[in-house]
Scaffold this motif. Structure first.
Motif, PDB file in Angstrom:
ATOM      1  N   GLY A 173      43.288  35.482  53.106  1.00  9.20           N
ATOM      2  CA  GLY A 173      43.651  35.225  54.501  1.00  9.20           C
ATOM      3  C   GLY A 173      44.337  36.370  55.211  1.00  9.20           C
ATOM      4  O   GLY A 173      44.979  36.183  56.248  1.00  9.20           O
ATOM      5  N   THR A 174      44.188  37.590  54.693  1.00 11.23           N
ATOM      6  CA  THR A 174      44.902  38.734  55.303  1.00 11.23           C
ATOM      7  C   THR A 174      44.430  39.027  56.725  1.00 11.23           C
ATOM      8  O   THR A 174      45.202  39.511  57.550  1.00 11.23           O
ATOM      9  N   GLU A 175      43.165  38.723  57.024  1.00  6.03           N
ATOM     10  CA  GLU A 175      42.629  39.005  58.366  1.00  6.03           C
ATOM     11  C   GLU A 175      43.316  38.175  59.439  1.00  6.03           C
ATOM     12  O   GLU A 175      43.406  38.585  60.597  1.00  6.03           O
ATOM     13  N   GLU A 176      43.816  36.994  59.046  1.00  7.81           N
ATOM     14  CA  GLU A 176      44.472  36.115  60.020  1.00  7.81           C
ATOM     15  C   GLU A 176      45.970  36.396  60.132  1.00  7.81           C
ATOM     16  O   GLU A 176      46.664  35.815  60.969  1.00  7.81           O
ATOM     17  N   MET A 177      46.497  37.252  59.271  1.00  5.46           N
ATOM     18  CA  MET A 177      47.951  37.475  59.244  1.00  5.46           C
ATOM     19  C   MET A 177      48.410  38.440  60.324  1.00  5.46           C
ATOM     20  O   MET A 177      47.673  39.346  60.722  1.00  5.46           O
ATOM     21  N   GLN A 183      51.034  41.552  61.480  1.00  2.00           N
ATOM     22  CA  GLN A 183      51.444  42.763  60.759  1.00  2.00           C
ATOM     23  C   GLN A 183      52.619  42.471  59.818  1.00  2.00           C
ATOM     24  O   GLN A 183      52.618  42.884  58.651  1.00  2.00           O
ATOM     25  N   GLU A 184      53.593  41.745  60.336  1.00  2.00           N
ATOM     26  CA  GLU A 184      54.772  41.405  59.522  1.00  2.00           C
ATOM     27  C   GLU A 184      54.373  40.578  58.296  1.00  2.00           C
ATOM     28  O   GLU A 184      54.861  40.817  57.184  1.00  2.00           O
ATOM     29  N   GLU A 185      53.439  39.658  58.476  1.00  2.00           N
ATOM     30  CA  GLU A 185      53.000  38.783  57.374  1.00  2.00           C
ATOM     31  C   GLU A 185      52.247  39.558  56.293  1.00  2.00           C
ATOM     32  O   GLU A 185      52.509  39.393  55.108  1.00  2.00           O
ATOM     33  N   TYR A 186      51.305  40.427  56.711  1.00  2.00           N
ATOM     34  CA  TYR A 186      50.543  41.120  55.662  1.00  2.00           C
ATOM     35  C   TYR A 186      51.381  42.183  54.956  1.00  2.00           C
ATOM     36  O   TYR A 186      51.164  42.470  53.781  1.00  2.00           O
ATOM     37  N   ARG A 187      52.342  42.748  55.677  1.00  2.00           N
ATOM     38  CA  ARG A 187      53.234  43.702  54.997  1.00  2.00           C
ATOM     39  C   ARG A 187      54.074  42.981  53.936  1.00  2.00           C
ATOM     40  O   ARG A 187      54.214  43.464  52.806  1.00  2.00           O
ATOM     41  N   GLY A 194      50.968  51.841  59.466  1.00  2.00           N
ATOM     42  CA  GLY A 194      49.900  51.233  60.280  1.00  2.00           C
ATOM     43  C   GLY A 194      49.461  49.896  59.706  1.00  2.00           C
ATOM     44  O   GLY A 194      50.296  49.036  59.405  1.00  2.00           O
ATOM     45  N   ASP A 195      48.135  49.738  59.506  1.00  2.00           N
ATOM     46  CA  ASP A 195      47.644  48.451  58.972  1.00  2.00           C
ATOM     47  C   ASP A 195      47.304  48.528  57.480  1.00  2.00           C
ATOM     48  O   ASP A 195      46.635  47.659  56.931  1.00  2.00           O
ATOM     49  N   LYS A 196      47.766  49.573  56.822  1.00  2.00           N
ATOM     50  CA  LYS A 196      47.343  49.793  55.426  1.00  2.00           C
ATOM     51  C   LYS A 196      47.795  48.686  54.462  1.00  2.00           C
ATOM     52  O   LYS A 196      47.100  48.401  53.486  1.00  2.00           O
ATOM     53  N   TYR A 197      48.946  48.070  54.726  1.00  2.00           N
ATOM     54  CA  TYR A 197      49.420  47.024  53.798  1.00  2.00           C
ATOM     55  C   TYR A 197      48.485  45.813  53.811  1.00  2.00           C
ATOM     56  O   TYR A 197      48.432  45.066  52.837  1.00  2.00           O
ATOM     57  N   LYS A 198      47.750  45.638  54.907  1.00  2.00           N
ATOM     58  CA  LYS A 198      46.770  44.541  54.962  1.00  2.00           C
ATOM     59  C   LYS A 198      45.724  44.736  53.861  1.00  2.00           C
ATOM     60  O   LYS A 198      45.359  43.805  53.146  1.00  2.00           O
ATOM     61  N   TYR A 199      45.275  45.991  53.704  1.00  2.00           N
ATOM     62  CA  TYR A 199      44.222  46.287  52.725  1.00  2.00           C
ATOM     63  C   TYR A 199      44.775  46.336  51.294  1.00  2.00           C
ATOM     64  O   TYR A 199      44.071  46.015  50.345  1.00  2.00           O
ATOM     65  N   ILE A 200      46.054  46.697  51.172  1.00  2.00           N
ATOM     66  CA  ILE A 200      46.704  46.630  49.850  1.00  2.00           C
ATOM     67  C   ILE A 200      46.776  45.169  49.411  1.00  2.00           C
ATOM     68  O   ILE A 200      46.413  44.814  48.283  1.00  2.00           O
TER      69      ILE A 200
END
Length: 382
Positions: A310-314, A316-320, A296-302
């Motif tokens: 800047g993770t909020e603007e990324m 899914q592919e970028e934050y992973r 899901g979106d867990k890698y954003k929080y990792i």
């Protein structure tokens, strides 16, 4: 189904915490300690810091040191025999995962003698009695064995590690004193620190994760990411923070399980005696890539916990990618090898993959897997 959390009755944190051991032993009415520690910790006078506290308080103890890295069934069985002969009524485990795992197995078998073969403890054995009380004193910042319900024993005959999970084995008291970790060499600090990061990340994305354990894991990721480089350079603040970060990770993963980073690392320890933290650190980024679609979106929080901005603007592919890159960078900065080329022999890969699939940590992995897929993951690292 209800979510369960099992933690120590009492834990002490910070420099000088070992002074509390005497108070706890006296307060609980204990008569004689069976002190489990490994030969190196005795040789380098690390264990002596604790036995000095016992001596000053006039507390009686006996030392057991037939403990090796990746402890074996034999280490446990000779320990059980020595414990029975000692007349001790509690255990003090001083060391990394190896000393603590050995002490847990000794304590469980002493209270549940029907599991004397050790092999029958693998997985979730139906023990009836709490283990002999353990006071656990970690000397590495990584395994968090002082706060977990897990222990790992090697079956040397079959070249495999047995993961044992049992609520009856948790130490009653954990004493997390960064002064006990000050003599850790750089390589061991890096390896055990990456083990702690693996616990936090795998625990956060495991199938059993829930809000309370997410809180522990994200905080642990943040603390470890900030402090591991400093701990490797032996700063007091870095050591103190790593001692705390790894413990917080243990509060989480012990209660929800791990995943295939651990199940792939365990056979490497059993077959080649690869340090557990090194194996985890090498495998972690590759398995994070493999698991990404199931997170899901867990890698954003990792990524955010690891200091990525800047993770909020990324997307899914970028934050992973950012989370995986942050792990790779930390691993590289503390000197962990990037692959398994120097460790794994090609002819062993099938056996390793089968062992990893059979490992007790595998079912918790967020993405369902197979022997063939695990084999491909090993091969991608060679």
């Amino acid at each position: 189904m209800a979510n369960r959390i099992v933690l120590n009755e009492t834990s002490y944190h910070g420099a000088g915490a070992i002074q509390e051991i005497a108070n706890e032993a006296k307060g609980r009415g204990f008569k004689k300690a069976f002190v489990c520690s490994d030969p190196d910790l005795i040789k380098f006078n690390v264990m002596k810091k604790v036995t000095d506290v016992l001596d000053e308080a006039g507390l009686v103890y006996e030392i057991y040191s037939n403990i090796k890295a990746n402890p074996t069934i034999e280490n446990v069985q000779t320990g059980v025999k020595a414990f029975r002969e000692s007349g001790a009524d509690y255990l003090i485990a001083i060391g990394g995962g190896s000393s603590m795992d050995t002490a847990k197995a000794i304590g469980i078998i002493a209270a549940n003698p029907e599991f004397e073969d050790v092999v029958s403890l693998e997985g979730t054995a139906p023990t009836k009695n709490k283990c002999v009380p353990i006071i656990a004193v970690p000397t590495t910042a990584g395994t968090a064995a002082e706060v977990t319900i897990n222990y790992v024993i090697t079956d040397a005959e079959k070249n495999r590690k047995m993961v044992c999970v049992d609520v009856h084995d948790i130490p009653v008291v954990a004493v997390v004193d960064p002064d006990m970790m000050a003599s850790m060499p750089k390589g061991l600090t890096a390896a055990t620190g990456m083990d702690a990061l693996t616990h936090a990340i795998e625990g956060y994305i495991t199938k059993g994760a829930w809000e309370m354990t997410d809180m522990f894991h994200l905080k642990a990721i943040e603390i470890i990411s900030k402090s591991l480089r400093d701990a490797v350079n032996n700063t007091t603040e870095g050591r103190t923070q790593m001692a705390l970060g790894q413990y917080i990770a243990g509060m989480g993963f012990s209660n929800v399980g791990l995943g295939i980073v651990h199940s792939m690392a365990h056979p490497l320890g059993a077959l080649y005696d690869t340090p557990h933290g090194v194996a985890n650190a090498i495998i972690l980024p590759t398995v994070m890539e493999y698991n990404a679609p199931a997170t899901g979106d867990k890698y954003k929080y990792i990524a955010k916990a690891m200091g990525v901005e800047g993770t909020e603007e990324m997307t899914q592919e970028e934050y992973r990618k950012a989370a995986i890159d942050a792990v790779k960078k930390l691993s590289q900065d503390v000197g962990i090898p990037a692959d398994l080329k120097e460790i794994v022999k090609p002819e062993d890969v099938q056996f390793l993959a089968e062992s990893a699939y059979a490992d007790a940590c595998r079912p918790g992995n967020p993405r369902d897997t197979s022997v063939e897929e695990i084999k491909a993951l090993y091969e991608s690292l060679m």
